[in-house]
Design a protein around this motif. Structure first.
Motif, PDB file in Angstrom:
ATOM      1  N   THR A  56      -9.148  20.100   2.583  1.00 51.21           N
ATOM      2  CA  THR A  56      -7.797  19.873   2.405  1.00 51.21           C
ATOM      3  C   THR A  56      -6.643  20.866   2.827  1.00 51.21           C
ATOM      4  O   THR A  56      -6.725  22.015   2.582  1.00 51.21           O
ATOM      5  CB  THR A  56      -7.608  19.722   0.909  1.00 51.21           C
ATOM      6  N   VAL A  57      -5.485  20.547   3.644  1.00 53.65           N
ATOM      7  CA  VAL A  57      -4.429  21.552   4.217  1.00 53.65           C
ATOM      8  C   VAL A  57      -3.567  21.553   3.024  1.00 53.65           C
ATOM      9  O   VAL A  57      -3.209  20.686   2.338  1.00 53.65           O
ATOM     10  CB  VAL A  57      -3.809  20.815   5.509  1.00 53.65           C
TER      11      VAL A  57
ATOM     12  N   GLY B 144      -1.331   0.133  11.023  1.00 51.86           N
ATOM     13  CA  GLY B 144      -2.506   0.945  11.899  1.00 51.86           C
ATOM     14  C   GLY B 144      -2.453   0.831  13.333  1.00 51.86           C
ATOM     15  O   GLY B 144      -2.602   1.678  14.067  1.00 51.86           O
TER      16      GLY B 144
ATOM     17  N   TRP C  90      -9.892  -8.042  16.111  1.00 55.43           N
ATOM     18  CA  TRP C  90      -8.700  -6.798  16.022  1.00 55.43           C
ATOM     19  C   TRP C  90      -9.228  -5.688  15.616  1.00 55.43           C
ATOM     20  O   TRP C  90      -9.084  -4.518  16.004  1.00 55.43           O
ATOM     21  CB  TRP C  90      -7.404  -7.581  15.660  1.00 55.43           C
TER      22      TRP C  90
ATOM     23  N   GLY D 106       2.001   8.984  12.909  1.00 58.77           N
ATOM     24  CA  GLY D 106       2.016   7.984  11.855  1.00 58.77           C
ATOM     25  C   GLY D 106       2.905   7.706  10.808  1.00 58.77           C
ATOM     26  O   GLY D 106       4.015   7.825  11.120  1.00 58.77           O
ATOM     27  N   ASP D 107       2.205   7.262   9.696  1.00 61.57           N
ATOM     28  CA  ASP D 107       3.247   6.682   8.643  1.00 61.57           C
ATOM     29  C   ASP D 107       4.271   7.852   8.203  1.00 61.57           C
ATOM     30  O   ASP D 107       5.186   7.332   7.518  1.00 61.57           O
ATOM     31  CB  ASP D 107       2.594   5.979   7.594  1.00 61.57           C
TER      32      ASP D 107
ATOM     33  N   PRO E  16      -5.866   4.385   1.088  1.00 58.93           N
ATOM     34  CA  PRO E  16      -7.309   4.028   1.129  1.00 58.93           C
ATOM     35  C   PRO E  16      -7.953   4.417   0.106  1.00 58.93           C
ATOM     36  O   PRO E  16      -7.959   5.612  -0.491  1.00 58.93           O
ATOM     37  CB  PRO E  16      -7.701   4.459   2.541  1.00 58.93           C
TER      38      PRO E  16
ATOM     39  N   PRO F 211      -0.570  12.950   7.919  1.00 55.92           N
ATOM     40  CA  PRO F 211      -1.018  12.759   6.455  1.00 55.92           C
ATOM     41  C   PRO F 211      -0.710  11.499   5.886  1.00 55.92           C
ATOM     42  O   PRO F 211      -1.081  11.319   4.614  1.00 55.92           O
ATOM     43  CB  PRO F 211      -0.610  13.961   5.764  1.00 55.92           C
TER      44      PRO F 211
ATOM     45  N   ALA G   6       1.525  -6.797   4.526  1.00 49.72           N
ATOM     46  CA  ALA G   6       0.511  -6.921   3.678  1.00 49.72           C
ATOM     47  C   ALA G   6       0.742  -7.317   2.236  1.00 49.72           C
ATOM     48  O   ALA G   6      -0.265  -8.211   1.595  1.00 49.72           O
ATOM     49  CB  ALA G   6      -0.048  -5.403   3.792  1.00 49.72           C
TER      50      ALA G   6
ATOM     51  N   PHE H  83      -2.158   0.402  -1.665  1.00 52.88           N
ATOM     52  CA  PHE H  83      -1.786   0.782  -0.221  1.00 52.88           C
ATOM     53  C   PHE H  83      -2.004   2.166   0.201  1.00 52.88           C
ATOM     54  O   PHE H  83      -1.835   2.590   1.355  1.00 52.88           O
ATOM     55  CB  PHE H  83      -0.208   0.637  -0.280  1.00 52.88           C
TER      56      PHE H  83
ATOM     57  N   SER I  43      -3.870   7.396  12.537  1.00 49.38           N
ATOM     58  CA  SER I  43      -3.466   8.178  13.635  1.00 49.38           C
ATOM     59  C   SER I  43      -4.232   9.272  13.944  1.00 49.38           C
ATOM     60  O   SER I  43      -4.406   9.450  15.073  1.00 49.38           O
ATOM     61  CB  SER I  43      -2.004   8.654  12.989  1.00 49.38           C
TER      62      SER I  43
ATOM     63  N   PRO J 179      -6.351  -1.814   6.417  1.00 51.93           N
ATOM     64  CA  PRO J 179      -6.464  -3.147   7.334  1.00 51.93           C
ATOM     65  C   PRO J 179      -7.697  -3.758   6.768  1.00 51.93           C
ATOM     66  O   PRO J 179      -8.419  -3.167   6.748  1.00 51.93           O
ATOM     67  CB  PRO J 179      -6.107  -3.057   8.378  1.00 51.93           C
TER      68      PRO J 179
ATOM     69  N   ARG K   6      -1.495 -10.310   0.756  1.00 54.23           N
ATOM     70  CA  ARG K   6      -2.429 -10.019  -0.321  1.00 54.23           C
ATOM     71  C   ARG K   6      -2.209 -11.166  -1.460  1.00 54.23           C
ATOM     72  O   ARG K   6      -3.094 -11.593  -2.170  1.00 54.23           O
ATOM     73  CB  ARG K   6      -2.186  -8.678  -0.963  1.00 54.23           C
TER      74      ARG K   6
HETATM   75  C1  LIG Z   1      -3.586  -3.535   2.250  1.00 52.13           C
HETATM   76  C2  LIG Z   1      -3.147  -2.947   3.476  1.00 52.13           C
HETATM   77  C3  LIG Z   1      -3.114  -3.691   4.714  1.00 52.13           C
HETATM   78  C4  LIG Z   1      -2.945  -3.424   6.038  1.00 52.13           C
HETATM   79  N1  LIG Z   1      -3.063  -4.227   6.996  1.00 52.13           N
HETATM   80  C5  LIG Z   1      -2.821  -3.689   8.275  1.00 52.13           C
HETATM   81  C6  LIG Z   1      -2.966  -4.512   9.381  1.00 52.13           C
HETATM   82  O1  LIG Z   1      -3.403  -5.730   9.300  1.00 52.13           O
HETATM   83  N2  LIG Z   1      -2.515  -4.164  10.584  1.00 52.13           N
HETATM   84  C7  LIG Z   1      -1.942  -2.871  10.702  1.00 52.13           C
HETATM   85  O2  LIG Z   1      -1.846  -2.508  11.930  1.00 52.13           O
HETATM   86  N3  LIG Z   1      -2.096  -2.070   9.847  1.00 52.13           N
HETATM   87  C8  LIG Z   1      -2.284  -2.422   8.394  1.00 52.13           C
HETATM   88  N4  LIG Z   1      -1.934  -1.631   7.453  1.00 52.13           N
HETATM   89  C9  LIG Z   1      -1.321  -0.219   7.480  1.00 52.13           C
HETATM   90  C10 LIG Z   1      -2.122   0.843   7.900  1.00 52.13           C
HETATM   91  O3  LIG Z   1      -3.211   1.090   6.873  1.00 52.13           O
HETATM   92  C11 LIG Z   1      -1.307   2.098   8.073  1.00 52.13           C
HETATM   93  O4  LIG Z   1      -0.152   1.973   8.548  1.00 52.13           O
HETATM   94  C12 LIG Z   1      -2.104   3.359   8.428  1.00 52.13           C
HETATM   95  O5  LIG Z   1      -3.269   3.526   7.776  1.00 52.13           O
HETATM   96  C13 LIG Z   1      -1.260   4.570   8.818  1.00 52.13           C
HETATM   97  O6  LIG Z   1      -2.002   5.489   9.324  1.00 52.13           O
HETATM   98  P1  LIG Z   1      -1.882   7.071   9.247  1.00 52.13           P
HETATM   99  O7  LIG Z   1      -2.961   7.685   9.933  1.00 52.13           O
HETATM  100  O8  LIG Z   1      -0.570   7.331   9.103  1.00 52.13           O
HETATM  101  O9  LIG Z   1      -2.138   7.246   7.537  1.00 52.13           O
HETATM  102  P2  LIG Z   1      -3.374   6.928   6.795  1.00 52.13           P
HETATM  103  O10 LIG Z   1      -4.262   6.037   7.596  1.00 52.13           O
HETATM  104  O11 LIG Z   1      -3.206   6.831   5.403  1.00 52.13           O
HETATM  105  O12 LIG Z   1      -4.304   8.503   7.023  1.00 52.13           O
HETATM  106  C14 LIG Z   1      -3.787   9.586   6.446  1.00 52.13           C
HETATM  107  C15 LIG Z   1      -4.994  10.562   6.119  1.00 52.13           C
HETATM  108  O13 LIG Z   1      -4.588  11.992   5.932  1.00 52.13           O
HETATM  109  C16 LIG Z   1      -5.308  12.240   4.839  1.00 52.13           C
HETATM  110  N5  LIG Z   1      -4.491  13.497   4.285  1.00 52.13           N
HETATM  111  C17 LIG Z   1      -3.502  13.623   3.738  1.00 52.13           C
HETATM  112  N6  LIG Z   1      -3.130  14.513   3.100  1.00 52.13           N
HETATM  113  C18 LIG Z   1      -4.072  15.355   3.673  1.00 52.13           C
HETATM  114  C19 LIG Z   1      -4.144  16.817   3.455  1.00 52.13           C
HETATM  115  N7  LIG Z   1      -3.407  17.834   2.925  1.00 52.13           N
HETATM  116  N8  LIG Z   1      -5.441  17.377   4.160  1.00 52.13           N
HETATM  117  C20 LIG Z   1      -6.421  16.618   4.520  1.00 52.13           C
HETATM  118  N9  LIG Z   1      -6.178  15.513   4.833  1.00 52.13           N
HETATM  119  C21 LIG Z   1      -4.961  14.834   4.179  1.00 52.13           C
HETATM  120  C22 LIG Z   1      -5.464  11.373   3.836  1.00 52.13           C
HETATM  121  O14 LIG Z   1      -6.605  11.488   3.134  1.00 52.13           O
HETATM  122  C23 LIG Z   1      -5.653  10.128   5.014  1.00 52.13           C
HETATM  123  O15 LIG Z   1      -7.132   9.991   5.464  1.00 52.13           O
HETATM  124  C24 LIG Z   1      -2.276  -2.164   6.238  1.00 52.13           C
HETATM  125  C25 LIG Z   1      -2.215  -1.079   4.901  1.00 52.13           C
HETATM  126  C26 LIG Z   1      -2.493  -1.640   3.681  1.00 52.13           C
HETATM  127  C27 LIG Z   1      -2.570  -0.796   2.451  1.00 52.13           C
END
Ligand SMILES: Cc1cc2nc3c(=O)[nH]c(=O)nc-3n(C[C@H](O)[C@H](O)[C@H](O)COP(=O)(O)OP(=O)(O)OC[C@H]3O[C@@H](n4cnc5c(N)ncnc54)[C@H](O)[C@@H]3O)c2cc1C
Length: 444
Positions: A127-128, A353, A434, A342-343, A184, A154, A217, A182, A63, A93, A221
């Motif tokens: 880190t926030v 993602g 993709w 995001g999530d 990264p 986050p 997922a 689940f 996100s 992913p 897996r």
């Molecule tokens: C095994 C697996 C397979 C997947 N396969 C798919 C797929 O095939 N297709 C798909 O669309 N999605 C897939 N996903 C889902 C996808 O990875 C997530 O939905 C996506 O990463 C969500 O994005 P996000 O930005 O909300 O969270 P994230 O990608 O987790 O990013 C959040 C970020 O915020 C940072 N952060 C958190 N707190 C702080 C803070 N206080 N200060 C600074 N930084 C901070 C973290 O370090 C992280 O980098 C999969 C997930 C997993 C685990």
């Protein structure tokens, strides 16, 4: 002056953060509220002076990375700063494919610096820890930044108490010895190491209840671990304990794969709601059964990142502690300068993602429009998700869907769903294509 902060008061008086979140100023704390603020956190972070309205994006995941890039594209005058605590991006992913040696680690890893350089924003590796919405300051361990707009992306955290594990020692052992994989990073590396060392027996995987991260997922897996067992001739069983009554998405495709490709290797147990985990005894208890395992990866219930709770932004009725935002515009209720994407969002979209990426394209436009005193019509997020079920050759199934708001029931549901449940090598290649396209969209 070292005042007794509002947040400290809530903590000491035992009032929960969710309750605190219902009060309008709960997210506001002044710099002096942070015990060590007088040192580093109370000073401005050492960053270039803003050249335009500063937009701070927190979280460099799917996100936040998309958001940072497209905020700049939608409104080139914005001075965008992406704050991320990790030093290296690792994609969730495609990790399942990597577990089964279908891609190399380099496929998953990407540089935050390249993303910032290519898209003309600042990457701040920090880190926030707090936000003061009154003075519009976001605090990190390296000082604060003033913002005109703040986007919080986050991601998630795990909720182990929802599977009956509350003792901090047990939670820590579970996280360390049987990581969910689940979020990264290290968790995925540990699971890969486990598979390399596994000599046979029961390898347990679990599917949580609720709106967990990436619905297909855990099933993907399961297929990839089973495929590895088959290939390496490991006398092991993959036990999949599903907290849901049936496979939650691409049901026919996964059932078919379990039965056809992995008969005798995959044991699928639906309706297995975990009540407790005996970490030392390697036993999972559900309401009616008890399952012994030799190794595995235990995925507990998902909740929004604890940052959302720390900032007092939890939606009062959210069982997963997700953010209290306008479901169409994404701003925190009552604050048009703070957004959550995001999530960590509360809407029932797939936590994926592609969903986060398409949503960030839209929310970047919402913020750019707001800065110009305009509004734009709502755009549905787009969920595209491939799942590998077979290796050598890689073969996948897929889902493609949008969302529609149900006015009567006041929630979003899938709309215009295209499901491909017969696996094929074409889908397998489309799966990789993709991912390449998504990485290009975030990093190039
Ligand atoms: C095994 C697996 C397979 C997947 N396969 C798919 C797929 O095939 N297709 C798909 O669309 N999605 C897939 N996903 C889902 C996808 O990875 C997530 O939905 C996506 O990463 C969500 O994005 P996000 O930005 O909300 O969270 P994230 O990608 O987790 O990013 C959040 C970020 O915020 C940072 N952060 C958190 N707190 C702080 C803070 N206080 N200060 C600074 N930084 C901070 C973290 O370090 C992280 O980098 C999969 C997930 C997993 C685990």
């Amino acid at each position: 002056m070292n005042k007794f902060s509002r947040r400290s008061f809530f903590k000491l008086s035992g009032i929960t953060a969710a309750a605190a979140a219902t009060t309008p100023l709960a997210a506001c704390a002044s710099g002096s509220d942070i015990p060590h603020a007088a040192g580093i956190t109370g000073k401005a972070a050492d960053l270039p002076k803003a050249k335009g309205p500063r937009v701070v994006v927190v979280g460099g995941g799917w996100s936040g990375l998309t958001m940072a890039k497209y905020l700049k594209k939608e409104h080139p005058d914005f001075d965008v700063v992406l704050i991320e605590k990790r030093g290296l991006f690792m994609s969730c992913p495609i990790t399942n494919l990597w577990l089964a040696d279908q891609v190399k680690l380099e496929f998953l890893d990407h540089s935050f610096l390249d993303a910032a350089k290519n898209n003309n924003y600042i990457f701040f590796n920090a880190t926030v820890i707090d936000v003061d919405r009154k003075s519009r300051k976001v605090y990190t361990e390296q000082g604060y930044l003033k913002y005109e707009y703040l986007v919080l992306a986050p991601g998630i955290d795990y909720n182990y108490s929802a599977i009956g594990v509350t003792d901090p020692v047990d939670v820590n052992t579970l996280k360390t010895n049987y990581p969910a994989g689940f979020m990264p990073g290290s968790e995925h590396l540990s699971i890969k190491n486990k598979l390399a060392e596994f000599e046979g027996g029961v390898f347990v995987l679990t599917v949580p209840q609720g709106n967990y991260r990436c619905l297909p997922a855990p099933y993907e897996r399961t297929c990839m671990v089973a495929a590895e067992f088959k290939k390496q001739k490991i006398k092991g069983k993959v036990l999949l304990l599903d907290g849901n009554p049936d496979i939650t998405i691409k049901k026919d495709g996964f059932h078919h794969a379990f039965d056809e490709l992995y008969k005798g290797i995959v044991e699928y147990q639906p309706g297995a709601i975990i009540k407790s985990v005996d970490v030392a005894g390697k036993t999972i208890k559900t309401e009616f059964d008890s399952y012994k395992f030799d190794d595995g990866a235990i995925y507990p219930r998902v909740r929004a990142s604890r940052l959302i709770e720390t900032l007092g932004l939890v939606k009062p009725d959210s069982p997963q502690f997700e953010a209290n935002i306008d479901p169409f515009k994404y701003n925190v209720i009552g604050d048009e300068h703070v957004y959550v994407t995001g999530d960590a969002r509360p809407m029932g979209f797939s936590k994926s993602g592609n969903t986060s990426n398409s949503e960030a394209h839209y929310v970047a436009k919402v913020i750019a429009a707001h800065a110009q005193g305009k509004e734009i019509p709502w755009e549905s997020p787009h969920t595209v998700c491939f799942s590998a079920v077979m290796i050598d050759p890689l073969e996948s199934i897929s889902v493609d869907a949008h969302y529609k708001y149900n006015e009567k029931e006041k929630h979003f549901g899938f709309y215009d769903v295209k499901m491909v449940q017969n696996w094929s090598a074409d889908r397998g290649q489309a799966n990789l294509e993709w991912a390449r396209g998504m990485y290009r969209d975030m990093f190039s």
